[in-house]
Design a protein around this motif. Structure first.
Motif, PDB file in Angstrom:
ATOM      1  N   CYS A   1      -4.894  81.777  53.627  1.00 27.81           N
ATOM      2  CA  CYS A   1      -5.562  80.992  52.581  1.00 27.81           C
ATOM      3  C   CYS A   1      -6.070  79.665  53.157  1.00 27.81           C
TER       4      CYS A   1
ATOM      5  N   CYS B   1      -3.685  76.765  51.340  1.00 30.30           N
ATOM      6  CA  CYS B   1      -2.226  76.643  51.515  1.00 30.30           C
ATOM      7  C   CYS B   1      -1.694  77.386  52.740  1.00 30.30           C
TER       8      CYS B   1
ATOM      9  N   CYS C   1      -5.818  82.383  48.438  1.00 30.95           N
ATOM     10  CA  CYS C   1      -4.774  83.326  48.038  1.00 30.95           C
ATOM     11  C   CYS C   1      -4.707  83.436  46.510  1.00 30.95           C
TER      12      CYS C   1
ATOM     13  N   CYS D   1      -3.378  80.097  44.807  1.00 30.34           N
ATOM     14  CA  CYS D   1      -4.326  78.971  44.776  1.00 30.34           C
ATOM     15  C   CYS D   1      -5.495  79.254  43.834  1.00 30.34           C
TER      16      CYS D   1
HETATM   17 ZN   LIG Z   1      -3.349  79.530  48.862  1.00 32.83          ZN
END
Ligand SMILES: [Zn+2]
Length: 202
Positions: free
Chosen positions: A58, A61, A70, A73
């Motif tokens: 991601c 993150c 992801c 998120c």
């Molecule tokens: Zn993420």
């Protein structure tokens, strides 16, 4: 041990390179695969190929993801004002399993460990400091294992966040000293994240 095939030998070497797998176990696994239907073994190999070709991290993150962002998120119902900092992807899964946390994450990709030659520059700390400066972010939870390396990493991050306008908290110590987060039971870990407390930087 004399191995009668160079292909067998190579495959055994690959399996034996995995953590916790010795040569004997590797041989047993490879011989097991050879006894299975050929199409099953091809599917096994294809799955590995698809994994390395398609899996991503991601952009926000650094959690494992099939997309640029992801599923955590990109979920608008998650609380994007709170970022939980963890060592690895398994820790995200462990905290998600508690169903007690609605914020987002930041995966460091390891922990500061001079003994293993891992310094802050090897981890996703700079990107965390940048995220912490975003106006919407209000709290950073340091959810690292309560080991010496975990404490060192928490303290380093705490200092780097000094000029960011965020509250820095850490897990309540229901997590036993020296326990790895991913092996802590769900109830204890869930309570620790709900009862988190301000991080003391001294
Ligand atoms: Zn993420």
């Amino acid at each position: 041990m004399e191995i009668p095939s160079v292909y067998l030998e190579r495959t055994v070497e690959q399996f034996a390179s995995l953590p916790g797998i010795g040569r004997k176990t590797a041989m047993r696994l490879v011989l097991h695969l050879l006894r299975r239907e050929r199409q099953d073994v091809e599917a096994f190999a294809n799955t590995l190929n698809e994994l390395v070709q398609n899996v991503r991290y991601c952009v926000d993150c650094h959690n494992i993801s099939d997309e640029e962002r992801c599923s955590i998120c990109s979920n608008p119902s998650r609380d994007h004002t709170t970022i939980c900092v963890v060592e690895n992807v398994q820790d995200v899964m462990a905290i998600e399993a508690t169903q007690q946390y609605r914020g987002v994450y930041h995966v460091l990709g390891g922990i500061i460990s001079p003994m293993d030659g891992i310094g802050p520059q090897d981890l996703e700390i700079l990107s965390l400091v940048e995220r912490a400066r975003e106006p919407e972010v209000q709290e950073i939870i340091l959810a690292l294992s309560p080991t010496m390396e975990g404490d060192t990493t928490c303290f380093y991050i705490y200092r780097r966040l000094a000029d960011a306008d965020v509250r820095v908290t850490t897990l309540a110590r229901g997590v036993a000293q020296n326990d790895q987060l991913q092996y802590t039971d769900e109830v204890t870990l869930g309570r620790s994240i709900v009862d988190r407390r301000p991080f003391k930087g001294t």
